[in-house]
Design a protein around this motif. Structure first.
Motif, PDB file in Angstrom:
ATOM      1  N   THR A  43       0.809  -1.307  -0.124  1.00 56.20           N
ATOM      2  CA  THR A  43      -0.010  -0.146  -0.017  1.00 56.20           C
ATOM      3  C   THR A  43       0.857   1.164   0.098  1.00 56.20           C
ATOM      4  OG1 THR A  43      -0.151   0.153   2.382  1.00 56.20           O
ATOM      5  CG2 THR A  43      -1.815  -1.172   1.318  1.00 56.20           C
ATOM      6  N   ASP A  44       0.287   2.445  -0.164  1.00 55.88           N
ATOM      7  CA  ASP A  44       1.088   3.765  -0.084  1.00 55.88           C
ATOM      8  C   ASP A  44       0.817   4.295   1.186  1.00 55.88           C
ATOM      9  OD1 ASP A  44       1.989   3.470  -2.656  1.00 55.88           O
ATOM     10  OD2 ASP A  44       0.338   4.372  -3.659  1.00 55.88           O
ATOM     11  N   GLY A  45       0.322   3.639   2.067  1.00 51.91           N
ATOM     12  CA  GLY A  45       0.484   4.176   3.558  1.00 51.91           C
ATOM     13  C   GLY A  45       0.761   3.486   4.617  1.00 51.91           C
ATOM     14  N   PRO A  46       1.160   3.829   5.805  1.00 55.64           N
ATOM     15  CA  PRO A  46       1.400   5.509   5.920  1.00 55.64           C
ATOM     16  C   PRO A  46       2.579   6.151   5.443  1.00 55.64           C
ATOM     17  CG  PRO A  46       1.902   4.110   7.800  1.00 55.64           C
ATOM     18  CD  PRO A  46       1.345   3.310   7.083  1.00 55.64           C
ATOM     19  N   VAL A  47       2.664   7.146   4.975  1.00 59.23           N
ATOM     20  CA  VAL A  47       3.749   7.684   4.317  1.00 59.23           C
ATOM     21  C   VAL A  47       4.922   7.987   5.364  1.00 59.23           C
ATOM     22  CG1 VAL A  47       4.754   9.596   3.152  1.00 59.23           C
ATOM     23  CG2 VAL A  47       2.516   8.846   2.593  1.00 59.23           C
ATOM     24  N   ILE A  48       6.009   7.749   5.377  1.00 58.48           N
ATOM     25  CA  ILE A  48       7.289   8.017   6.176  1.00 58.48           C
ATOM     26  C   ILE A  48       8.172   8.865   5.664  1.00 58.48           C
ATOM     27  CG2 ILE A  48       9.036   6.642   7.280  1.00 58.48           C
ATOM     28  CD1 ILE A  48       7.484   4.239   6.895  1.00 58.48           C
ATOM     29  N   ASP A  64       8.890  16.444   2.665  1.00 57.30           N
ATOM     30  CA  ASP A  64       7.681  16.190   1.690  1.00 57.30           C
ATOM     31  C   ASP A  64       7.724  17.532   0.800  1.00 57.30           C
ATOM     32  OD1 ASP A  64       5.475  15.329   0.569  1.00 57.30           O
ATOM     33  OD2 ASP A  64       4.223  15.456   1.834  1.00 57.30           O
ATOM     34  N   ASN A  88       9.965   1.278   4.360  1.00 57.85           N
ATOM     35  CA  ASN A  88       8.433   1.352   4.990  1.00 57.85           C
ATOM     36  C   ASN A  88       7.937   0.123   5.227  1.00 57.85           C
ATOM     37  OD1 ASN A  88       8.673   0.389   2.349  1.00 57.85           O
ATOM     38  ND2 ASN A  88       6.605   1.547   1.534  1.00 57.85           N
ATOM     39  N   PRO A 105       9.808  11.563   0.483  1.00 56.02           N
ATOM     40  CA  PRO A 105       8.739  10.579   1.442  1.00 56.02           C
ATOM     41  C   PRO A 105       8.915   8.976   0.857  1.00 56.02           C
ATOM     42  CG  PRO A 105       7.575  12.712   0.702  1.00 56.02           C
ATOM     43  CD  PRO A 105       8.933  12.553   0.027  1.00 56.02           C
ATOM     44  N   SER A 108       6.806   7.394  -2.441  1.00 48.18           N
ATOM     45  CA  SER A 108       6.225   8.476  -3.265  1.00 48.18           C
ATOM     46  C   SER A 108       6.507   8.311  -4.750  1.00 48.18           C
ATOM     47  CB  SER A 108       7.114   9.795  -2.783  1.00 48.18           C
ATOM     48  OG  SER A 108       8.597   9.612  -3.091  1.00 48.18           O
ATOM     49  N   ASN A 126      10.455   3.556  -2.168  1.00 51.84           N
ATOM     50  CA  ASN A 126      10.068   3.094  -1.394  1.00 51.84           C
ATOM     51  C   ASN A 126      11.173   2.850  -0.246  1.00 51.84           C
ATOM     52  OD1 ASN A 126      11.368   0.943  -2.642  1.00 51.84           O
ATOM     53  ND2 ASN A 126       9.935  -0.391  -2.356  1.00 51.84           N
TER      54      ASN A 126
END
Length: 325
Positions: A43-48, A64, A88, A105, A108, A126
């Motif tokens: 997934t694309d969350g949560p962003v770190i 960001d 991530n 991020p 992204s 990633n």
């Protein structure tokens, strides 16, 4: 005997219907467990973002920055990273179209352009690193192959952050390749190549070349006294003294140029204006090339410019450069 025969016939007929899967004229539905869709694991969350870190003597602060647009060199993620955890928490897959970056991020998305060919692909960031000392991004083997690069040596690239449609994001999350972008025009490629070829700081050779230019005109003024010998009048001597004035103008050249810190060269005026407002800089236009440079300065001294450059590199702009004009 007849009863037994009829009974056996009924049993046989029932068995035939059962083997065909039909009872009462309807076929039973398969169990739900055999048709349930597998859940999405990437997934694309949560962003770190993460905390600041130091690498090769420089401290980098992840930010960001939706306007990120830079040129530099791309390397390949080491083969021993296969199967290991990314920043991530995903498992690194060399065939995926992914990358590691110092400050963007996680995750992204960026468009990476090969400056030798103009080919551009969509890449998912990633991981945080490691990244080579002179590289702005580290690509997976799959990304290197899609971009047509030689994995044996760093390649000149442009890295621009984008926000692609959800369909394309899902393609990269699944490990597949998104459709390649339109190739970059040759004119813009030449500009980007020249930008990456420039040294990050002014060298001693550059200072020497600037000093040679003022030395050339005095040689011409030295010839002026030759015709002056034929005319003893003082007026001609004063006239010969006037050409010496350009030497004063040349002495002002280093002051008018000064030192400039360039943060980025963008193709969008709106993005350039937004970045300039954020860092307190100005926008310089190159109308023939369609580029807008975001700059700070000029600074009167190199030490002052170096101090500003170091501050920018530590606060989300690691590829800011120092120039003298």
């Amino acid at each position: 005997m007849r009863f037994a025969t009829e009974t056996l016939g009924a049993v046989a007929s029932l068995a035939l219907l059962t083997s065909c899967g039909v009872v009462g004229g309807e076929r039973p539905s398969p169990p739900l467990s055999t048709v349930a869709a597998a859940p999405e694991t990437v997934t694309d969350g949560p962003v770190i973002l993460g905390s600041p870190f130091t690498e090769d003597g420089f401290t980098y602060t992840p930010q960001d920055n939706p306007l990120y647009d830079d040129v530099g060199y791309a390397g390949v993620i080491a083969a021993d990273r296969v199967g290991k955890s990314t920043e991530n928490g995903e498992t690194y897959n060399a065939s995926s179209i992914s990358a590691a970056h110092r400050t963007l991020p996680v995750p992204s998305y960026v468009e990476v352009t090969a400056l030798d060919s103009g080919r551009t692909i969509l890449v998912r960031v990633n991981d945080r690193g490691p990244v080579g000392k002179d590289n702005v991004i580290q690509l997976s083997q799959g990304a290197v192959e899609q971009l047509g690069l030689n994995s044996a040596a760093p390649a000149a690239v442009r890295v621009r952050r984008v926000n692609p449609p959800e369909q394309e994001k899902a393609v990269l999350r699944s490990g597949a390749r998104a459709t390649e972008r339109i190739e970059t025009p040759d004119q813009l490629l030449r500009v980007l190549r020249n930008k990456i070829a420039k040294p990050p700081v002014l060298t001693a050779a550059a200072d020497d070349s600037a000093a040679v230019k003022p030395a050339t005109p005095p040689a011409k003024t030295a010839k002026a006294p030759v015709p002056a010998k034929k005319a003893p009048a003082a007026k001609k001597e004063s006239a010969s003294a006037k050409p010496a004035e350009p030497a004063k103008e040349k002495a002002k050249a280093p002051v008018t140029g000064g030192y400039i810190v360039q943060i980025a060269a963008l193709s969008s005026r709106a993005r350039a204006d937004a970045l300039a407002a954020k860092v307190g800089g100005s926008v310089s236009t190159l109308p023939n090339l369609g580029l807008f440079r975001v700059r700070l300065g000029p600074f009167a001294s190199k030490s002052e410019a170096d101090q500003k450059l170091a501050s920018l590199q530590k606060n989300g702009y690691p590829t800011a450069r120092l120039y003298r004009e």
